[in-house]
Design a protein around this motif. Structure first.
Motif, PDB file in Angstrom:
ATOM      1  N   ILE A 188       0.788  -1.279   0.286  1.00 27.61           N
ATOM      2  CA  ILE A 188      -0.234  -0.282  -0.058  1.00 27.61           C
ATOM      3  C   ILE A 188       1.219   1.302   0.008  1.00 27.61           C
ATOM      4  O   ILE A 188       0.403   2.826  -0.609  1.00 27.61           O
ATOM      5  N   ALA A 189       1.963   1.012   0.940  1.00 27.77           N
ATOM      6  CA  ALA A 189       2.850   2.748   0.891  1.00 27.77           C
ATOM      7  C   ALA A 189       3.498   2.510  -0.788  1.00 27.77           C
ATOM      8  O   ALA A 189       3.928   2.076  -1.931  1.00 27.77           O
ATOM      9  N   GLY A 190       2.796   4.183  -0.865  1.00 25.31           N
ATOM     10  CA  GLY A 190       3.488   4.284  -2.194  1.00 25.31           C
ATOM     11  C   GLY A 190       2.565   4.200  -3.537  1.00 25.31           C
ATOM     12  O   GLY A 190       2.426   4.745  -4.228  1.00 25.31           O
ATOM     13  N   GLN A 191       1.634   2.760  -3.314  1.00 27.14           N
ATOM     14  CA  GLN A 191       0.608   2.367  -4.591  1.00 27.14           C
ATOM     15  C   GLN A 191      -0.166   3.781  -5.627  1.00 27.14           C
ATOM     16  O   GLN A 191       0.126   2.795  -6.920  1.00 27.14           O
ATOM     17  N   ARG A 192      -0.984   4.087  -4.891  1.00 34.15           N
ATOM     18  CA  ARG A 192      -0.856   5.420  -5.475  1.00 34.15           C
ATOM     19  C   ARG A 192      -0.451   6.316  -6.155  1.00 34.15           C
ATOM     20  O   ARG A 192      -0.824   6.663  -6.757  1.00 34.15           O
ATOM     21  N   GLU A 193       0.471   6.915  -6.075  1.00 32.77           N
ATOM     22  CA  GLU A 193       1.753   7.534  -6.634  1.00 32.77           C
ATOM     23  C   GLU A 193       2.321   6.768  -7.238  1.00 32.77           C
ATOM     24  O   GLU A 193       2.435   6.850  -8.584  1.00 32.77           O
ATOM     25  N   VAL A 194       2.007   4.998  -7.390  1.00 28.57           N
ATOM     26  CA  VAL A 194       3.131   4.259  -8.376  1.00 28.57           C
ATOM     27  C   VAL A 194       1.591   4.374  -9.438  1.00 28.57           C
ATOM     28  O   VAL A 194       2.451   4.321 -10.503  1.00 28.57           O
ATOM     29  N   TYR A 195       0.799   4.054  -9.044  1.00 35.77           N
ATOM     30  CA  TYR A 195      -0.540   3.950 -10.403  1.00 35.77           C
ATOM     31  C   TYR A 195      -0.127   5.330 -11.059  1.00 35.77           C
ATOM     32  O   TYR A 195      -0.698   4.655 -11.950  1.00 35.77           O
TER      33      TYR A 195
END
Lengths: 164, 184
Positions: free
Chosen positions: A110-117
């Motif tokens: 979850i950590a950073g997933q929003r940024e990656v996607y």
């Protein structure tokens, strides 16, 4: 990695005291529940490929536009990566079942997933669909015991919430 | 900080595979109450264990409490007792977690260098840790020495299985050995 045991130890260490009886009580509570978690982890480990495949197929059939040229599931390489991503989530859920907390999902999924996607231009709705399919596919007693399924579903819900 | 479960997870993640061998973890859970009893046995007797270990160390080396010794005056003796308790506390944490990472990260990392800088004698420290190791084994097995304890004899009285928790005794011993090898 956050789990009941490490949380208890960190708190005891911050206070500079030996593990108290209430500390041991909370560890015991975690140990008593862990039989169901390990059952779910064992069953999921045995069927990880099949579960991931079904979930992947379900999300692609719902969002079939992903197969169009230029979309996230258009080439063989992309397909393999999509499938791998679903498998990653399920693997992290298996880890979280083993640890008895959401630590592995939090730290590695979850950590950073929003940024990656966002950076890769990937839609999160298909991931939600894939995990929701897995969430509704589990069945007791066919797949695992009721308590084990509860633990498994709770983690799937947690992953789904993180993506919604 | 890791425990037995997260250690297995970190190892599996290194090869991007699921946690396959759950047998050891099931064993950990099955003997969970014995582990908690062992932790409780050490925690409940901690101050007695520490003071006995330091007293034993000094008994064998009286120079420590004479002028110029490392346990003279009271201020340094108090520091010694405090350090003994800290080491025992982290060993207890490691035993509770079933993994040595908390002991390594929070206690042993840099301890040797610190003691060298402060001029703390390694042989005496090691001796105190060895005494605590023997005490921990006796308390986990619930077999305190009746001959030596005398009127202070104290048994935990928890139901003890036939093998007297030999695997936990060995595990606790390995954590004390870790302290010793980190210091020497």
């Amino acid at each position: 990695m956050k789990s009941v045991v490490t949380t208890v130890i960190a708190a005891a260490d911050a206070a500079g005291r030996f593990p108290s009886s209430s500390d041991l009580e909370s560890v015991q509570g975690s140990i008593q529940r862990s039989a169901a978690r390990l059952e779910a982890a064992e069953k999921l480990a045995g069927n990880l490929d099949a579960v991931a495949k079904e979930a992947y197929d379900a999300c692609i059939s719902k969002y079939s536009y992903l197969n169009n040229a230029g979309q996230a599931n258009s080439t063989d390489t992309f397909k393999a990566k999509c499938h791998r991503d679903i498998k990653h989530y399920l693997r992290l859920i298996q880890y979280s079942l083993v640890v008895g907390g959401t630590g592995p999902l939090d730290e590695w999924g979850i950590a950073g997933q929003r940024e990656v996607y966002r950076a890769l231009g990937l839609p999160t709705a298909p991931y939600v669909e894939a995990l929701s399919f897995a969430r509704n596919r589990g069945c007791t007693p066919r797949d695992m015991s009721a308590q084990a399924l509860t633990e498994y579903n709770a983690l799937l819900d947690y992953a789904i919430n993180s993506l919604s | 900080m890791l425990d037995a479960f997260s250690r297995a997870v970190v190892a599996a993640d290194a090869s991007t595979s699921v946690v396959g061998n759950l047998g050891a973890l099931k064993q950990f859970i099955a003997s969970g109450n014995r582990r908690l009893d062992a932790v409780n046995a050490i925690a409940s007797n901690a101050s007695c264990m520490v003071s006995d270990a330091i007293a034993g160390m000094i008994c064998e080396n009286q120079g420590l409490i004479q002028a110029g010794g490392n346990c003279y005056p009271n201020r340094r003796m108090a520091a010694c007792l405090r350090d003994g308790e800290i080491v025992l506390r982290y060993v207890t944490y490691a035993l509770l977690a079933g993994d040595a990472s908390v002991l390594d990260d929070r206690c042993l990392n840099g301890l040797k260098e610190t003691y060298a800088a402060l001029g703390v004698p390694v042989t005496s420290t090691v001796r105190a840790v060895q005494i605590m190791k023997a005490q921990a084994a006796a308390h986990i097995q619930d077999t305190p020495s009746e001959a030596r304890a005398g009127s202070k004899l104290r048994k935990m009285g928890s139901p003890v299985v036939d093998d007297r928790c030999s695997s936990l005794v060995a595990e606790a011993g390995s954590y004390f050995d870790r302290v010793i090898s980190a210091l020497s």
